[in-house]
Design a protein around this motif. Sequence first.
Motif, PDB file in Angstrom:
ATOM      1  N   SER A 162     -48.216  14.514  14.832  1.00  0.00           N
ATOM      2  CA  SER A 162     -46.965  15.261  14.689  1.00  0.00           C
ATOM      3  C   SER A 162     -46.571  15.911  16.003  1.00  0.00           C
ATOM      4  O   SER A 162     -45.384  16.048  16.313  1.00  0.00           O
ATOM      5  N   GLY A 197     -43.544  13.736  16.953  1.00  0.00           N
ATOM      6  CA  GLY A 197     -42.527  14.445  16.187  1.00  0.00           C
ATOM      7  C   GLY A 197     -41.544  15.200  17.060  1.00  0.00           C
ATOM      8  O   GLY A 197     -41.765  15.393  18.259  1.00  0.00           O
ATOM      9  N   SER A 198     -40.465  15.637  16.447  1.00  0.00           N
ATOM     10  CA  SER A 198     -39.440  16.382  17.191  1.00  0.00           C
ATOM     11  C   SER A 198     -39.483  17.879  16.915  1.00  0.00           C
ATOM     12  O   SER A 198     -38.720  18.640  17.501  1.00  0.00           O
TER      13      SER A 198
END
Length: 557
Positions: free
Chosen positions: A76, A80-81
């Motif tokens: 993540s 992930g952002s």
Amino acid sequence: MTHRIEITGNRAEANSTQVNNMTLNTSHTTEEIDRTCLLALRCPDSLVVKNLLKENKDKLVHKSFDWILQDSQYLSWQDGSDVGVLWIKGGAGKGKTMMSIGLIEKLEERSRQAKETTVVIYFFCQNDDAALNTLEAIIKGLILQLVRQQPMVKQSLRERWDMATLRFTEDVSSWRGLWAIFTEMLHQSDCARLYVMVDGLDECQDRGMVDLLRLIVRTELDRPSRVKWLLTSRPLDSAEQELLTARDQVQVSLELNSDHISQAVRNYISSKVVELDRRQGYGPGLKRIVEDELHIRAQDTFLWVTLVCKQLESVKRENALGVIRDLPPGLTAFYDRIMRQICDGERSVIEGCVRLLKVMMVAYRPLDVRELRGVSGLLDEEPDMEKWIERCASFVMKRGNTINFVHQSARDYLAGQTGGAILDSYDRYEHGDILMNSLAYLRQKLKVDLLDLRRPDSSRELITQCELELLATLSYAATFWFRHLEVAGDDLVQRAFRGQGLLATFLQTRLLEWLECLGWLDETARAVEALKILVKMSTDSAHVSLADVFSLIGSSV
């Protein structure tokens, strides 16, 4: 080349002569200005440090950290952002630095394969090196790596540089000033994603750590989580609260991933036993038993395995199991055992080993073996030093000419209650002793025209190997004596300054020769640092006045 230049690689570029030569031109190209800015900033080179650490950690065993590549928290953060900070924490010897090196290389490999621009920059804190254990050093190291990969961000330095005075127009001596420059560079960079990794935060000797962590977790950048921070450390006490307040932060605790760590240590043991088998010819049966015994006692600690396998390299196959079973599990018990072994034997050997360890504890950076004579006071014991280093191999290691602690936990043990008490019972060698021995050694070795080059226009190409050896022996004493003076006791400072005190005599008789030596070492900036310390001491001490300082300097000039 001296050890100092090897450890902080970019310092070799920071030659004040190069900077001063820039004033000979009336106009300067952008490249010249950029180069001058970086020379003046004196950034430690994280690539050099990583390569040294990788060498010291044996070969990387990728199976030892592959598990984290499938960890949901790590993924993540990586992809992930909405996650900007990943904190990996774990106890001593759990493989955090080995994991950091592996993850850096994995991310760099992904970056080379990615269609969009991805940048990976990093820094490794080293408690035993004053050039690598401050917030200023961390940010400078990250700045150097960033400008190498994103040249357009050099503008942030260039705009703060005055070519007329060859100085920065803003304060770059504080970490806060450097942080402002670094965050501006992050905004200017055009990469789609930027990974920033700082290993060993607990080894940073700076009271501002909590404030820096607060800025890391709360600074909003131009795009959500475009900049990804990965931090590794032991538990950080009060600083931990700052990391845990971040909404876009996740953590991986190595202790809470004991199954993964246990298997990783098992893989590491297998790779080490393969090496031992090649060396000692264990055979399949003994090889399997040795692996099992090591795993039982390792307590999921990579460092314990490394230290024990180092001992086994010189043990015959028929004695291997006995040695393993005789060693206690866990790092603290292991260090206790080794300390008892060091202190068992001939008194002169014990005292030499203790002096070596005490010097390493007090020194501001790892030492070149050639520097030991100048700072240890053991001028007539050079043949024995190699024996002392070998006897202390579970605490210190020698790579080339450089002596390092095998791990931060070894230094912690020697500074702790048990190890420290044993060392002090044999030798109370402190900052004042290094100061006095350094000054005495410099007085003995320094002279006019130190390298006998005679001509004022002589170049470095004329320096012989013998003369380079001389510079190597003088390097630590010449560049750090005043740092030890700064923390020496007030009584020693008073005696050093007064009358025929060693410092007074040194400043009166060897000041110019010392400045010449600093020039050959590319360390002329140290003279300014020394003067600042002397002036500060004159204002803080009731026994040394500013007039005393300048009287001594003036008498030499």
